[in-house]
Design an enzyme around this catalytic site. Structure first.
Site, PDB file in Angstrom:
ATOM      1  N   ARG A  33       0.834  -1.207   0.000  1.00 39.97           N
ATOM      2  CA  ARG A  33       0.000   0.000   0.000  1.00 39.97           C
ATOM      3  C   ARG A  33       0.867   1.255   0.000  1.00 39.97           C
ATOM      4  O   ARG A  33       1.886   1.311   0.702  1.00 39.97           O
ATOM      5  CB  ARG A  33      -0.939   0.000   1.215  1.00 39.97           C
ATOM      6  CG  ARG A  33      -1.946  -1.125   1.139  1.00 39.97           C
ATOM      7  CD  ARG A  33      -3.060  -1.028   2.176  1.00 39.97           C
ATOM      8  NE  ARG A  33      -3.752  -2.304   2.235  1.00 39.97           N
ATOM      9  CZ  ARG A  33      -4.671  -2.712   1.349  1.00 39.97           C
ATOM     10  NH1 ARG A  33      -5.060  -1.904   0.377  1.00 39.97           N
ATOM     11  NH2 ARG A  33      -5.228  -3.902   1.453  1.00 39.97           N
ATOM     12  N   ILE A  35       2.176   4.779   0.928  1.00 45.74           N
ATOM     13  CA  ILE A  35       2.249   5.435   2.233  1.00 45.74           C
ATOM     14  C   ILE A  35       1.394   6.709   2.275  1.00 45.74           C
ATOM     15  O   ILE A  35       0.993   7.172   3.346  1.00 45.74           O
ATOM     16  CB  ILE A  35       3.727   5.739   2.577  1.00 45.74           C
ATOM     17  CG1 ILE A  35       3.929   5.857   4.071  1.00 45.74           C
ATOM     18  CG2 ILE A  35       4.249   6.963   1.835  1.00 45.74           C
ATOM     19  CD1 ILE A  35       5.402   5.837   4.492  1.00 45.74           C
ATOM     20  N   GLU A  99       8.755  10.086  -8.558  1.00 47.33           N
ATOM     21  CA  GLU A  99       9.493  10.407  -7.319  1.00 47.33           C
ATOM     22  C   GLU A  99      10.488   9.321  -6.959  1.00 47.33           C
ATOM     23  O   GLU A  99      11.574   9.614  -6.464  1.00 47.33           O
ATOM     24  CB  GLU A  99       8.506  10.530  -6.144  1.00 47.33           C
ATOM     25  CG  GLU A  99       7.715  11.806  -6.113  1.00 47.33           C
ATOM     26  CD  GLU A  99       6.649  11.756  -5.022  1.00 47.33           C
ATOM     27  OE1 GLU A  99       6.759  10.922  -4.100  1.00 47.33           O
ATOM     28  OE2 GLU A  99       5.703  12.543  -5.112  1.00 47.33           O
ATOM     29  N   VAL A 100      10.079   8.067  -7.157  1.00 43.04           N
ATOM     30  CA  VAL A 100      10.917   6.943  -6.754  1.00 43.04           C
ATOM     31  C   VAL A 100      11.382   6.223  -8.023  1.00 43.04           C
ATOM     32  O   VAL A 100      10.559   5.726  -8.799  1.00 43.04           O
ATOM     33  CB  VAL A 100      10.142   5.978  -5.833  1.00 43.04           C
ATOM     34  CG1 VAL A 100      11.027   4.817  -5.422  1.00 43.04           C
ATOM     35  CG2 VAL A 100       9.611   6.713  -4.598  1.00 43.04           C
ATOM     36  N   HIS A 104       7.286   1.395 -10.897  1.00 45.89           N
ATOM     37  CA  HIS A 104       6.140   0.928 -10.115  1.00 45.89           C
ATOM     38  C   HIS A 104       4.846   1.272 -10.823  1.00 45.89           C
ATOM     39  O   HIS A 104       4.739   2.309 -11.481  1.00 45.89           O
ATOM     40  CB  HIS A 104       6.140   1.525  -8.706  1.00 45.89           C
ATOM     41  CG  HIS A 104       6.361   3.002  -8.661  1.00 45.89           C
ATOM     42  ND1 HIS A 104       7.598   3.570  -8.783  1.00 45.89           N
ATOM     43  CD2 HIS A 104       5.490   4.031  -8.531  1.00 45.89           C
ATOM     44  CE1 HIS A 104       7.492   4.891  -8.725  1.00 45.89           C
ATOM     45  NE2 HIS A 104       6.218   5.188  -8.575  1.00 45.89           N
ATOM     46  N   MET A 105       3.888   0.389 -10.653  1.00 45.71           N
ATOM     47  CA  MET A 105       2.542   0.615 -11.188  1.00 45.71           C
ATOM     48  C   MET A 105       1.641   0.990 -10.020  1.00 45.71           C
ATOM     49  O   MET A 105       1.562   0.261  -9.028  1.00 45.71           O
ATOM     50  CB  MET A 105       2.054  -0.661 -11.865  1.00 45.71           C
ATOM     51  CG  MET A 105       0.626  -0.577 -12.360  1.00 45.71           C
ATOM     52  SD  MET A 105       0.117  -2.175 -13.049  1.00 45.71           S
ATOM     53  CE  MET A 105       0.805  -2.058 -14.690  1.00 45.71           C
ATOM     54  N   HIS A 106       0.973   2.155 -10.125  1.00 49.19           N
ATOM     55  CA  HIS A 106      -0.015   2.533  -9.123  1.00 49.19           C
ATOM     56  C   HIS A 106      -1.337   1.864  -9.492  1.00 49.19           C
ATOM     57  O   HIS A 106      -1.779   1.963 -10.646  1.00 49.19           O
ATOM     58  CB  HIS A 106      -0.273   4.043  -9.137  1.00 49.19           C
ATOM     59  CG  HIS A 106       0.904   4.899  -8.779  1.00 49.19           C
ATOM     60  ND1 HIS A 106       1.012   5.537  -7.557  1.00 49.19           N
ATOM     61  CD2 HIS A 106       2.004   5.267  -9.480  1.00 49.19           C
ATOM     62  CE1 HIS A 106       2.121   6.260  -7.525  1.00 49.19           C
ATOM     63  NE2 HIS A 106       2.747   6.114  -8.681  1.00 49.19           N
TER      64      HIS A 106
HETATM   65  P1  5GP Z   1       5.789   8.215  -8.213  1.00 47.97           P
HETATM   66  O1  5GP Z   1       5.508   9.668  -8.123  1.00 47.97           O
HETATM   67  O2  5GP Z   1       7.269   7.909  -8.214  1.00 47.97           O
HETATM   68  O3  5GP Z   1       5.071   7.556  -9.361  1.00 47.97           O
HETATM   69  O4  5GP Z   1       5.162   7.565  -6.918  1.00 47.97           O
HETATM   70  C1  5GP Z   1       5.893   7.180  -5.805  1.00 47.97           C
HETATM   71  C2  5GP Z   1       4.910   6.749  -4.761  1.00 47.97           C
HETATM   72  O5  5GP Z   1       5.605   6.075  -3.741  1.00 47.97           O
HETATM   73  C3  5GP Z   1       4.152   7.913  -4.113  1.00 47.97           C
HETATM   74  O6  5GP Z   1       2.758   7.742  -4.320  1.00 47.97           O
HETATM   75  C4  5GP Z   1       4.559   7.812  -2.649  1.00 47.97           C
HETATM   76  O7  5GP Z   1       3.510   8.137  -1.772  1.00 47.97           O
HETATM   77  C5  5GP Z   1       5.017   6.380  -2.516  1.00 47.97           C
HETATM   78  N1  5GP Z   1       6.034   6.172  -1.502  1.00 47.97           N
HETATM   79  C6  5GP Z   1       7.198   6.873  -1.381  1.00 47.97           C
HETATM   80  N2  5GP Z   1       7.931   6.399  -0.356  1.00 47.97           N
HETATM   81  C7  5GP Z   1       7.219   5.351   0.162  1.00 47.97           C
HETATM   82  C8  5GP Z   1       7.480   4.454   1.238  1.00 47.97           C
HETATM   83  O8  5GP Z   1       8.498   4.498   1.932  1.00 47.97           O
HETATM   84  N3  5GP Z   1       6.535   3.508   1.493  1.00 47.97           N
HETATM   85  C9  5GP Z   1       5.389   3.403   0.739  1.00 47.97           C
HETATM   86  N4  5GP Z   1       4.529   2.452   1.083  1.00 47.97           N
HETATM   87  N5  5GP Z   1       5.128   4.240  -0.291  1.00 47.97           N
HETATM   88  C10 5GP Z   1       6.028   5.198  -0.574  1.00 47.97           C
END
Ligand code: 5GP
Length: 118
Positions: A33, A35, A99-100, A104-106
């Site tokens: 899930r 965060i 961001e990360v 990853h797929m949301h």
């Molecule tokens: P992005 O913007 O890279 O597509 O999404 C990264 C997602 O990772 C964000 O929705 C953020 O809330 C989630 N996220 C970042 N750090 C963590 C973490 O330490 N644990 C979890 N469960 N989610 C994270």
């Protein structure tokens, strides 16, 4: 490992070095899930292998990329959002506000999430 393939916090989650609400794991992918959920259901499905972005996907990753979708389908059903629908999002790079840098797929759903999210 090159600078652009630097590990992120998601590698630590896969190795269970830091806590996360893991809802699925197998030999290719892990799902947990988000965060900071932006919908009642907000799960991240990630390859166990460190692939920073969609730009780094190779033919060797095709089975894993397919698994992201089959696990998304499975989890959507398990979370009870299959029928009303959900959104799958993969951000790539700075213009998409990734961001990360671990692909990853949301999986987001559980209510009407509007025209755009993530
Ligand atoms: P992005 O913007 O890279 O597509 O999404 C990264 C997602 O990772 C964000 O929705 C953020 O809330 C989630 N996220 C970042 N750090 C963590 C973490 O330490 N644990 C979890 N469960 N989610 C994270």
């Amino acid at each position: 490992m090159t600078e652009e393939h630097k590990e992120t916090i998601f590698s630590s989650i896969i190795r269970k070095e830091i806590p996360a609400d893991i809802v699925y794991e197998d030999e290719l992918v892990t799902a947990f899930r988000d965060i900071n959920p932006r919908a009642p259901v907000h799960i991240l499905i990630i390859p166990n292998k460190l692939i920073p972005t969609v730009n780094d996907v190779t033919e060797d990753d095709e089975l894993t990329m397919g698994r992201l979708f089959s696990v998304a389908k499975l989890l959507a059903k398990k979370e009870g959002i299959s029928e009303n629908g959900y959104r799958l999002v993969v951000n790539c790079g700075s213009h998409a506000r990734q961001e990360v840098y671990h692909l990853h797929m949301h999986l987001v759903g559980g209510n009407d999430i509007g025209p755009m999210i993530c």
